[in-house]
Design a protein around this motif. Structure first.
Motif, PDB file in Angstrom:
ATOM      1  N   THR A   1       0.793  -1.231   0.000  1.00  0.00           N
ATOM      2  CA  THR A   1       0.000   0.000   0.000  1.00  0.00           C
ATOM      3  C   THR A   1       0.822   1.277   0.000  1.00  0.00           C
ATOM      4  O   THR A   1       0.254   2.367  -0.117  1.00  0.00           O
ATOM      5  N   VAL A   2       2.144   1.165   0.131  1.00  0.00           N
ATOM      6  CA  VAL A   2       2.960   2.379   0.139  1.00  0.00           C
ATOM      7  C   VAL A   2       2.823   3.129  -1.192  1.00  0.00           C
ATOM      8  O   VAL A   2       3.036   4.344  -1.256  1.00  0.00           O
ATOM      9  N   LEU A   3       2.405   2.431  -2.240  1.00  0.00           N
ATOM     10  CA  LEU A   3       2.155   3.099  -3.521  1.00  0.00           C
ATOM     11  C   LEU A   3       1.074   4.165  -3.376  1.00  0.00           C
ATOM     12  O   LEU A   3       1.123   5.204  -4.049  1.00  0.00           O
ATOM     13  N   GLY A   4       0.069   3.920  -2.509  1.00  0.00           N
ATOM     14  CA  GLY A   4      -0.975   4.916  -2.307  1.00  0.00           C
ATOM     15  C   GLY A   4      -0.427   6.220  -1.758  1.00  0.00           C
ATOM     16  O   GLY A   4      -0.879   7.308  -2.120  1.00  0.00           O
TER      17      GLY A   4
ATOM     18  N   GLY B   1      -8.091 -11.140  14.801  1.00  0.00           N
ATOM     19  CA  GLY B   1      -8.100  -9.689  14.944  1.00  0.00           C
ATOM     20  C   GLY B   1      -6.710  -9.127  15.169  1.00  0.00           C
ATOM     21  O   GLY B   1      -6.339  -8.092  14.607  1.00  0.00           O
ATOM     22  N   VAL B   2      -5.907  -9.812  15.980  1.00  0.00           N
ATOM     23  CA  VAL B   2      -4.563  -9.324  16.288  1.00  0.00           C
ATOM     24  C   VAL B   2      -3.687  -9.301  15.043  1.00  0.00           C
ATOM     25  O   VAL B   2      -2.980  -8.320  14.777  1.00  0.00           O
ATOM     26  N   TYR B   3      -3.690 -10.393  14.246  1.00  0.00           N
ATOM     27  CA  TYR B   3      -2.828 -10.334  13.065  1.00  0.00           C
ATOM     28  C   TYR B   3      -3.421  -9.437  11.980  1.00  0.00           C
ATOM     29  O   TYR B   3      -2.690  -8.782  11.244  1.00  0.00           O
ATOM     30  N   THR B   4      -4.756  -9.376  11.913  1.00  0.00           N
ATOM     31  CA  THR B   4      -5.377  -8.511  10.908  1.00  0.00           C
ATOM     32  C   THR B   4      -5.103  -7.045  11.190  1.00  0.00           C
ATOM     33  O   THR B   4      -5.036  -6.233  10.260  1.00  0.00           O
ATOM     34  N   VAL B   5      -4.915  -6.700  12.457  1.00  0.00           N
ATOM     35  CA  VAL B   5      -4.662  -5.297  12.794  1.00  0.00           C
ATOM     36  C   VAL B   5      -3.377  -4.812  12.138  1.00  0.00           C
ATOM     37  O   VAL B   5      -3.176  -3.610  11.942  1.00  0.00           O
ATOM     38  N   GLY B   6      -2.514  -5.752  11.766  1.00  0.00           N
ATOM     39  CA  GLY B   6      -1.304  -5.377  11.039  1.00  0.00           C
ATOM     40  C   GLY B   6      -1.599  -4.703   9.710  1.00  0.00           C
ATOM     41  O   GLY B   6      -0.779  -3.919   9.201  1.00  0.00           O
ATOM     42  N   GLU B   7      -2.774  -4.983   9.128  1.00  0.00           N
ATOM     43  CA  GLU B   7      -3.170  -4.317   7.885  1.00  0.00           C
ATOM     44  C   GLU B   7      -3.263  -2.808   8.068  1.00  0.00           C
ATOM     45  O   GLU B   7      -3.021  -2.041   7.138  1.00  0.00           O
ATOM     46  N   TYR B   8      -3.633  -2.413   9.269  1.00  0.00           N
ATOM     47  CA  TYR B   8      -3.950  -1.015   9.523  1.00  0.00           C
ATOM     48  C   TYR B   8      -2.889  -0.292  10.353  1.00  0.00           C
ATOM     49  O   TYR B   8      -2.630   0.880  10.157  1.00  0.00           O
ATOM     50  N   ILE B   9      -2.280  -1.027  11.299  1.00  0.00           N
ATOM     51  CA  ILE B   9      -1.459  -0.370  12.305  1.00  0.00           C
ATOM     52  C   ILE B   9      -0.198   0.235  11.709  1.00  0.00           C
ATOM     53  O   ILE B   9       0.284   1.282  12.155  1.00  0.00           O
ATOM     54  N   GLY B  10       0.349  -0.431  10.665  1.00  0.00           N
ATOM     55  CA  GLY B  10       1.545   0.112  10.043  1.00  0.00           C
ATOM     56  C   GLY B  10       1.299   1.475   9.440  1.00  0.00           C
ATOM     57  O   GLY B  10       2.036   2.441   9.700  1.00  0.00           O
ATOM     58  N   LEU B  11       0.233   1.581   8.652  1.00  0.00           N
ATOM     59  CA  LEU B  11      -0.086   2.870   8.038  1.00  0.00           C
ATOM     60  C   LEU B  11      -0.628   3.852   9.069  1.00  0.00           C
ATOM     61  O   LEU B  11      -0.449   5.064   8.927  1.00  0.00           O
ATOM     62  N   ALA B  12      -1.266   3.325  10.129  1.00  0.00           N
ATOM     63  CA  ALA B  12      -1.805   4.225  11.157  1.00  0.00           C
ATOM     64  C   ALA B  12      -0.690   5.011  11.835  1.00  0.00           C
ATOM     65  O   ALA B  12      -0.770   6.228  11.990  1.00  0.00           O
TER      66      ALA B  12
ATOM     67  N   THR C   1     -14.169  -1.441   0.916  1.00  0.00           N
ATOM     68  CA  THR C   1     -13.903  -0.300   1.802  1.00  0.00           C
ATOM     69  C   THR C   1     -12.420  -0.229   2.146  1.00  0.00           C
ATOM     70  O   THR C   1     -11.800   0.837   2.091  1.00  0.00           O
ATOM     71  N   LEU C   2     -11.835  -1.376   2.478  1.00  0.00           N
ATOM     72  CA  LEU C   2     -10.401  -1.420   2.777  1.00  0.00           C
ATOM     73  C   LEU C   2      -9.580  -0.962   1.581  1.00  0.00           C
ATOM     74  O   LEU C   2      -8.634  -0.172   1.725  1.00  0.00           O
ATOM     75  N   VAL C   3      -9.934  -1.436   0.402  1.00  0.00           N
ATOM     76  CA  VAL C   3      -9.175  -1.088  -0.802  1.00  0.00           C
ATOM     77  C   VAL C   3      -9.213   0.416  -1.062  1.00  0.00           C
ATOM     78  O   VAL C   3      -8.210   1.013  -1.473  1.00  0.00           O
ATOM     79  N   PHE C   4     -10.359   1.046  -0.839  1.00  0.00           N
ATOM     80  CA  PHE C   4     -10.426   2.497  -1.011  1.00  0.00           C
ATOM     81  C   PHE C   4      -9.395   3.193  -0.131  1.00  0.00           C
ATOM     82  O   PHE C   4      -8.664   4.081  -0.581  1.00  0.00           O
ATOM     83  N   PHE C   5      -9.313   2.796   1.139  1.00  0.00           N
ATOM     84  CA  PHE C   5      -8.383   3.455   2.057  1.00  0.00           C
ATOM     85  C   PHE C   5      -6.926   3.155   1.715  1.00  0.00           C
ATOM     86  O   PHE C   5      -6.047   3.986   1.940  1.00  0.00           O
ATOM     87  N   LEU C   6      -6.668   1.972   1.159  1.00  0.00           N
ATOM     88  CA  LEU C   6      -5.293   1.595   0.861  1.00  0.00           C
ATOM     89  C   LEU C   6      -4.801   2.148  -0.473  1.00  0.00           C
ATOM     90  O   LEU C   6      -3.596   2.112  -0.730  1.00  0.00           O
TER      91      LEU C   6
END
Length: 431
Positions: A36-39, A146-157, A254-259
């Protein structure tokens, strides 16, 4: 096969499973940072490479073409060769392709690397699901997911301000160099630390008993025989597969829009400067991180209190999808603060709905965790193909994100309906 030793009376279980959970959570963080860093780079990259909105939608989508197409082969490879080797190869190759993004000079090389990145990342989430099904009893799986999925968000957060500072100070190419190097470092940690439960030196018999009593595969999910493509067709005869696939496709939009388009939305529709975007972009990702953990806690709590798996797994996901549709309301407010509040609520809700991987662990036939996860992730990532293209075409045609947000919100409602009316009983599929 040697019998597993019985735990002595009164022995307290060790907690090695949480160390394994920490590994896949970190791997997921690196995975999403690289894809997602491309975004974040997009506003500057499009100017340098002279790429318009419609073409950039194509570039965002390209990753998911190969990622989706590689899900079933990746899942079969995972079932054949096991978690440890598959994950190491996946992270190593995707880190290499991320690093090479720093060298692109035009559209062709950029598209080629996005396609290569998609192939390399394909086994990651099926492997995560396999680890959870192997290491965790059913009553802990939603929280673990939930804990591993939070990695999808926490890095960019939490890294968005740093990434936008790198962008402003050293240019967009520096983002890919840093992310690629981080991925290579993680490969070394993974190979040093990950083992199956029966092979792990820090696991005692009481923890193995706890995992096994809850349906965990303490002997490891095993390695399959020859790759059999017909198994995919057999799985698709079950309504559970169609329910979770349609639901995850819709919620993933929804996730794809944010990423992908979210930073561009703030820059072009809301006219924010890069550093201001870095501050505002943190908030929805923090909200999504909380949503993931809340949804997992809520689901496991209901399960422990005696609710059926149908209620405990479905209610948080359906609630999340219905709330995620509120993203449409951002079209009707002028204040940037109000927009960020609405988007944060929608992304919090999408985080709750991201527990579909728990259902994969619950319904996958034994010996087919990789393939089940691959089919599920194939459907989920069709959103990664379709959503960026549709949004890019809408923005290019109208010069506005109004109908793009309506499209994303409408799909969230479709996902809720799939979990309500299509999924059926949450139970392990028997072939």
């Amino acid at each position: 096969m040697t019998a597993r030793p019985t735990a002595p009376a009164g022995q307290r279980p060790t907690r090695a499973r949480f160390a394994m959970l920490g590994l896949i959570a970190t791997g997921t963080l690196v995975n999403y940072l690289d894809r997602t860093v491309l975004g974040i780079a997009a506003p500057a990259l499009t100017k340098e490479l002279a790429i318009n909105s419609a073409v950039m939608g194509l570039v965002f989508s390209a990753f998911s073409w190969s990622y989706a197409a590689s899900q079933i082969p990746g899942g079969l490879f995972l079932d054949r060769f096991g978690t440890r080797l598959t994950y190491a190869l996946s992270v190593g190759f995707w880190s290499l392709f991320t690093l090479l993004h720093a060298l692109v000079g035009g559209l062709a090389s950029l598209l080629g690397l996005r396609l290569a990145l998609g192939i390399a990342e394909a086994p990651c989430f099926p492997a995560n699901s396999r680890v959870v099904a192997t290491w965790f009893p059913q009553s802990e799986r939603a929280f673990a997911t939930g804990v591993y999925t939070v990695g999808e968000y926490i890095g960019l957060a939490f890294l968005s301000p740093l990434l936008f500072w790198l962008l402003a100070s050293h240019g967009w190419r520096s983002l890919f160099i840093v992310c690629g190097v981080v991925g290579f470092a993680f490969v070394l940690v993974w190979l040093a630390r990950y083992r199956e439960p029966s092979d792990h030196k820090s696991v005692n018999a009481a923890e193995l008993d706890l995992i096994a009593a809850g349906g965990g595969l303490v002997g490891g999910a095993g390695k399959g025989g020859r790759i059999d493509w017909s198994k995919a067709g057999k799985l698709l005869r079950f309504r559970q597969m169609w329910g979770i696939c349609i639901g995850q496709f819709a919620g993933n939009s929804t996730l794809v829009f944010f990423l992908t388009w979210f930073p561009t939305y703030l820059a072009t529709e809301r006219h924010m400067a890069f550093l201001k975007i870095g501050f505002y972009a943190v908030l929805p990702f923090i909200a999504a991180s909380i949503g993931v953990l809340f949804g997992g806690w809520w689901s496991d709590t209901m399960l422990r209190r005696g609710f059926s798996a149908n209620i405990a797994r479905k209610v948080p996901i359906i609630t999340g999808l219905l709330l995620a549709s509120t993203i449409i309301a951002a079209n009707f407010v002028e204040s940037n603060t109000a927009v960020i509040a609405i988007l944060s609520l929608a992304f919090f809700a999408q985080g709750m709905a991201a527990l579909g991987w728990t259902l994969v662990s619950d319904i996958a036939p034994r010996g087919m965790l990789g393939l089940t996860g691959g089919i599920f992730n194939l459907a989920a990532n069709l959103a990664g193909i379709i959503t960026p293209l549709v949004i890019g075409a809408i923005v290019a045609a109208t010069g506005s994100f109004f109908y793009a947000l309506a499209f994303v919100g409408g799909l969230a409602i479709v996902g809720a309906l799939a979990y309500i009316f299509v999924l059926g009983d949450v139970k392990r599929i028997e072939l």
